[in-house]
Enzyme design. Sequence first.
Site, short mmCIF file in Angstrom:
data_model
loop_
_atom_site.label_atom_id
_atom_site.label_comp_id
_atom_site.label_asym_id
_atom_site.label_seq_id
_atom_site.Cartn_x
_atom_site.Cartn_y
_atom_site.Cartn_z
N GLY A 31 0.82 -1.29 0.06
CA GLY A 31 -0.01 -0.15 0.00
C GLY A 31 0.86 1.23 -0.07
O GLY A 31 1.81 1.18 0.64
N GLY A 33 -0.02 5.51 0.82
CA GLY A 33 -0.81 6.47 1.17
C GLY A 33 -0.24 7.93 1.16
O GLY A 33 0.69 7.99 0.46
N ARG A 34 -1.12 8.96 1.68
CA ARG A 34 -0.65 10.23 1.45
C ARG A 34 0.77 10.41 2.28
O ARG A 34 1.45 11.49 2.15
CB ARG A 34 -1.86 11.04 1.98
CG ARG A 34 -2.92 11.26 1.02
CD ARG A 34 -3.95 12.05 1.56
NE ARG A 34 -4.67 11.43 2.75
CZ ARG A 34 -5.68 12.01 3.31
NH1 ARG A 34 -6.17 12.92 3.02
NH2 ARG A 34 -6.06 11.22 4.59
N SER A 35 0.97 9.56 3.15
CA SER A 35 2.09 9.83 4.24
C SER A 35 3.00 8.79 4.48
O SER A 35 3.91 9.01 5.15
CB SER A 35 1.65 10.51 5.69
OG SER A 35 0.95 9.13 6.31
N ALA A 36 2.85 7.62 3.73
CA ALA A 36 3.65 6.23 4.28
C ALA A 36 3.47 5.32 3.13
O ALA A 36 2.73 5.27 2.45
CB ALA A 36 3.28 5.99 5.41
N VAL A 38 3.26 0.92 3.08
CA VAL A 38 2.92 -0.14 3.86
C VAL A 38 3.26 -1.32 3.40
O VAL A 38 3.09 -1.57 2.18
CB VAL A 38 1.44 -0.28 4.19
CG1 VAL A 38 1.14 -1.20 5.22
CG2 VAL A 38 1.08 1.18 4.95
N LYS A 49 4.41 0.00 8.51
CA LYS A 49 4.17 1.18 7.94
C LYS A 49 5.33 2.22 8.13
O LYS A 49 5.53 2.55 9.31
CB LYS A 49 2.81 1.73 8.57
CG LYS A 49 2.23 2.98 7.91
CD LYS A 49 1.01 3.48 8.41
CE LYS A 49 0.45 4.86 7.79
NZ LYS A 49 -0.99 5.03 8.33
N ASP A 130 -11.46 12.01 9.07
CA ASP A 130 -10.72 11.55 7.85
C ASP A 130 -11.33 10.02 7.71
O ASP A 130 -10.46 8.98 7.39
CB ASP A 130 -9.18 11.26 8.06
CG ASP A 130 -8.69 11.17 6.82
OD1 ASP A 130 -9.35 11.77 5.81
OD2 ASP A 130 -7.52 10.88 6.87
#
Length: 204
Positions: A31, A33-36, A38, A49, A130
């Site tokens: 995965g 995401g917007r900040s990490a 995974v 993560k 969120d």
Amino acid sequence: MKTYQELANTVVISPKKNRLLHYDDSLKLVGTGRSAFVFLINNSSKAIKVFFPNYTYIAKEEADIYIALHDISYFPTVYDSGLNYIVMDFIEGRTLFECVNQGIPITAEHIKEIDAALLLASNKGLNPSDIHLRNIFITSTNEIKLIDVARFRQTKDCTQWSDLKSAYVLYYKKRYFPKKIPAPVMNTVAFFYKKQLISFSKMG
């Protein structure tokens, strides 16, 4: 086997564009995401993560919130955390986004379970925020799991989940509404929603 800290250290991320440059062979990217990023840790049921260089400050906040939620089965268990990483349960299943994209039914019972999870979090003094289609899972055993809790301590009122429920009732539950929607269409709707150009709450 490497320690969790050592595994996190093998993840090299470009600080300019947050591009993934390298990671250990024992990790599988599952995965972004917007900040990490995974990763599934091979031969385990755990995920790690690893946060982008400019988002490492989120790691401790999110780990602390997961620990506060440790006795609620709707949230993954955290096993370790560090300056830029969290190790938690790997969730086998599909996000609600994937369910809609693939035509897998989301039932009224699923919605009730999500409500129950968020109420339990609220009862701990948190402010679930969120909440969107990509951070809610229906597992392979048909259970609900929620992830990405870093914003659960923010003070402002977040209406995302109530808006999603309105959309579920107004559209998704209707017999004529398509239950399988292309990802670009969903992404476009999400874009307009964030820009406040559409509002499901006003329609409900």
